[in-house]
Design an enzyme around this catalytic site. Sequence first.
Site, PDB file in Angstrom:
ATOM      1  N   CYS A   1       7.365 -27.522 -32.173  1.00 28.20           N
ATOM      2  CA  CYS A   1       7.264 -27.524 -30.702  1.00 28.20           C
ATOM      3  C   CYS A   1       6.284 -28.545 -30.148  1.00 28.20           C
ATOM      4  O   CYS A   1       6.666 -29.445 -29.390  1.00 28.20           O
ATOM      5  CB  CYS A   1       6.863 -26.134 -30.210  1.00 28.20           C
ATOM      6  SG  CYS A   1       7.953 -24.798 -30.741  1.00 28.20           S
TER       7      CYS A   1
ATOM      8  N   HIS B   1       3.108 -25.426 -23.778  1.00 27.96           N
ATOM      9  CA  HIS B   1       2.626 -25.503 -25.167  1.00 27.96           C
ATOM     10  C   HIS B   1       1.978 -26.841 -25.511  1.00 27.96           C
ATOM     11  O   HIS B   1       2.050 -27.317 -26.642  1.00 27.96           O
ATOM     12  CB  HIS B   1       3.761 -25.199 -26.152  1.00 27.96           C
ATOM     13  CG  HIS B   1       3.259 -24.626 -27.447  1.00 27.96           C
ATOM     14  ND1 HIS B   1       4.084 -24.359 -28.524  1.00 27.96           N
ATOM     15  CD2 HIS B   1       2.022 -24.268 -27.857  1.00 27.96           C
ATOM     16  CE1 HIS B   1       3.388 -23.856 -29.521  1.00 27.96           C
ATOM     17  NE2 HIS B   1       2.123 -23.797 -29.136  1.00 27.96           N
TER      18      HIS B   1
END
Length: 622
Positions: A120, A181
């Site tokens: 990610c 994130h």
Amino acid sequence: MHSAHLYLTSQSSSGYFLLTDQSEHVNHLTCSLEELHLQMLMENRSLRFLAGFLVLFQSSLCVTNADHDSRPNFVLMMVDDLGIGDIGCYGNDTINTPNIDRLAADGVKLTQHISAAPLCTPSRTAFMTGRYALRAGLGSTGRVQVILFLAGSGGLPPNETTFAKLLQKQGYTTGIVGKWHLGVNCESRNDHCHHPNNHGFDFFYGLPFTFFNDCKPGEGKDVLVDLQIMLRQISALLALAFLTLLLVRGFGLLQVRLALLVFLAVLSLLSFSVWFVPFELLRTWNCIIMRNGEVVEQPMNPETLNARLMREAEQFVERHRDGPFLLFLSLAHVHTPLFVSEGFAGKSKHGLYGDNVEEVDSMVGRMRKTIERFGLLEKTLIYFTSDHGGHIEDAQRGGWNGIYRGGKAMGGWEGGIRVPGIFHWPGRLTAGQQVSEPTSLMDVFPTVVKLAGGTLPEDRILDGRDLMPLLEGKTNRSEHEFMFHYCGMYLNAVRWHPHDSDSIFKVHFFTPNFSPAGAIGCYDTKVCMCHGDFVTYHNPPLVFDLSRDPSESRPLSPETEPRFAEVLERVGRAVKDHRKTLTRVEKQLTWRNVLWKPWLQPCCGTFPFCSCSETNTSDSRQ
């Protein structure tokens, strides 16, 4: 909301009026004349002519900027951990994805669309900046491969340029709804140095971290589980030692100094705090929802999350339908834990995971209908993708990467980096086209910036390439002769597409060690690592021709490939040239930067008593 309203303001002392501009973005003009009309009614007759002139002037600006602005809006949709084999138009026949399939049928489908990283944080860094993640310091040298704590100090550095920043300069209103994130703070709780608002997004609503198992009670733990166990055991042993010595002293069996007992008591308390506070309260610390810089829910309620994300995305489009705007819809699906949503649970032939993919498809359909409802379909470039491949170690809860080998966190194996890629823009892109050339998520950066009329930065290396010539059929060749596939900070593999051939060679310098022996993933550690004994280096490197062997199952040799030596030599030169472009930057994923720091923790209320629920979701102005 960044908008410009031209209005008259009076100076009573001198009797004159000024035309002022109430805006952060002068080029972003709205076409509402209510304020001017009110001013006209309020002012004296001598000024009505001037006010009427200004009304006509603003109207002409509205026509110029709204009706004749050929620049598109952008709706970029990214799913979390979706495998390329999970979608009907990419070959899945057990999961129903009619809306995504329709998007591909009416647009352009990319069949060799490559994420810059198989995890990610680095993948999203590359997507946002158009550059390999290690250029921003977001590659790992050890086991910490992504941001682990929202209260860590690592993240996307403030000096990086995102496509959102450049679109802001072109008068676009920019928003992100969903997962970020990429960090929040650097030195204090509210400095927001890594926050989306500091990286070009006018509006942010969603998860500054990610949706992971700790966010849903009963789903287990995700973050440094072995360290948690060790700290809990140390804490228990120290507490046991203290109680034992306390009893021994109490019964007079041995002379135990009071200072020793005090020392053990303090040490036990510290040990307990180091384990319990950051890890057992992790749901409170990491699982939050923010609206711009404000924490509005802590911890989040997963049951209403998806409905709120979609509502915010739809409202953003509605508020800014006069455009131009960019919306990045970064979905919490299909990262585990999976959602159990009304209307989707139990419907898919592929179990709960399939239910979640079908819910994603419904969300894509809703966004398209929203764009269509406001008459923006032919003026909006829609993009659909995944941040990387599916997580195959997660048993039936993970994605399917089709015929491609490997998955999430597996370095350069194709299953971890080959993702869906769909572009939809009626009237500009020919429906039903397919592009099989190598393309990258990093290509979105220069593509949207150029379409928005912006200028690409010249003070840094960009690794992405403008996709429009490929998408419009003006060329049939990708500008990517080479692609570099990283596992953390380590160059794992290189893809070479020779100019004189249709072959696409892939050279692997090392590969992850699957566990247990004979497995197809790293089941013992849940995700594969990039360093030390977790990998095997190959000499000579493994070489595949993806045009003939897309599943990377038959390594080439000098006997089977006449160009074998040339491939190694040419790739070796490309690696040397590539490394010359790299500069030393601060590493964002060191232990010092990723571990939990109380003074950086976003909090609603007074720390450490952080708790709030979002009760009013209707006020979402930006």
